[in-house]
Write a protein that holds these residues in place. Structure first.
Motif, PDB file in Angstrom:
ATOM      1  N   THR A  38     -36.759 -24.979 -15.533  1.00  0.00           N
ATOM      2  CA  THR A  38     -36.376 -23.568 -15.530  1.00  0.00           C
ATOM      3  C   THR A  38     -35.988 -23.179 -14.107  1.00  0.00           C
ATOM      4  O   THR A  38     -35.957 -24.021 -13.210  1.00  0.00           O
ATOM      5  CB  THR A  38     -37.551 -22.679 -15.992  1.00  0.00           C
ATOM      6  N   SER A  39     -35.762 -21.904 -13.894  1.00  0.00           N
ATOM      7  CA  SER A  39     -35.382 -21.405 -12.564  1.00  0.00           C
ATOM      8  C   SER A  39     -36.591 -20.939 -11.759  1.00  0.00           C
ATOM      9  O   SER A  39     -36.415 -20.309 -10.707  1.00  0.00           O
ATOM     10  CB  SER A  39     -34.384 -20.257 -12.718  1.00  0.00           C
ATOM     11  N   VAL A  40     -37.802 -21.254 -12.182  1.00  0.00           N
ATOM     12  CA  VAL A  40     -39.005 -20.744 -11.518  1.00  0.00           C
ATOM     13  C   VAL A  40     -39.029 -21.114 -10.033  1.00  0.00           C
ATOM     14  O   VAL A  40     -39.298 -20.269  -9.179  1.00  0.00           O
ATOM     15  CB  VAL A  40     -40.287 -21.236 -12.223  1.00  0.00           C
ATOM     16  N   ASP A  43     -36.259 -19.233  -8.196  1.00  0.00           N
ATOM     17  CA  ASP A  43     -36.598 -17.808  -8.151  1.00  0.00           C
ATOM     18  C   ASP A  43     -37.671 -17.535  -7.095  1.00  0.00           C
ATOM     19  O   ASP A  43     -37.596 -16.555  -6.349  1.00  0.00           O
ATOM     20  CB  ASP A  43     -37.087 -17.323  -9.520  1.00  0.00           C
ATOM     21  N   ALA A  46     -36.119 -17.787  -3.698  1.00  0.00           N
ATOM     22  CA  ALA A  46     -35.285 -16.611  -3.419  1.00  0.00           C
ATOM     23  C   ALA A  46     -36.128 -15.434  -2.926  1.00  0.00           C
ATOM     24  O   ALA A  46     -35.641 -14.568  -2.192  1.00  0.00           O
ATOM     25  CB  ALA A  46     -34.502 -16.206  -4.670  1.00  0.00           C
ATOM     26  N   LEU A  47     -37.399 -15.418  -3.296  1.00  0.00           N
ATOM     27  CA  LEU A  47     -38.319 -14.370  -2.854  1.00  0.00           C
ATOM     28  C   LEU A  47     -39.079 -14.767  -1.585  1.00  0.00           C
ATOM     29  O   LEU A  47     -39.976 -14.047  -1.140  1.00  0.00           O
ATOM     30  CB  LEU A  47     -39.331 -14.055  -3.964  1.00  0.00           C
TER      31      LEU A  47
END
Length: 124
Positions: A38-40, A43, A46-47
């Motif tokens: 997934t993009s976990v 993501d 990105a944070l």
């Protein structure tokens, strides 16, 4: 990375759960399959967050069936997703898999380790 029951992947279903999906005659942790990525990780990055999954082990019974009893395969799958590190009860395996990953994906690391050139930075 525990999979949801998939009737096409299971030889039999029992109460909605896979029963002996790998065909070895025993229903245990080895019947698990990894879920698609997934993009976990992206993501979190990105944070500005670091990602360190836990706890990796070497025993075949602790690995998802798709790693076929090879713990390095599990580490490499997570390193390929971009995790920043791992917690492992087997740090020698985690470190060896990280080196394999860096040799495959980081040309400057490979050049430094193999040829002694391009050694101006620490490896990831």
């Amino acid at each position: 990375m525990e999979a949801l029951p998939d009737p096409t992947a299971c030889k039999t279903l029992a109460a909605g759960a896979c029963a002996d999906s790998n065909g070895d005659g025993v229903v245990d942790e080895r019947d698990r399959q990894s879920l698609p990525p997934t993009s976990v990780v992206a993501d979190a990055h990105a944070l500005g967050l670091l990602v360190h999954p836990y706890t990796f082990r070497n025993e075949a019974r602790r690995l998802a069936a798709d790693h076929q009893g090879r713990p390095a395969g599990e580490y490499l799958a997570f390193y390929a997703l971009g995790v920043d590190g791992v917690f492992s009860d087997f740090p020698d395996t985690a470190h060896a898999a990280r080196l394999v990953h860096l040799l495959k994906t980081d040309a400057s690391f490979r050049d430094c380790l193999v040829g002694g050139t391009n050694c101006g930075r620490a490896p990831d």
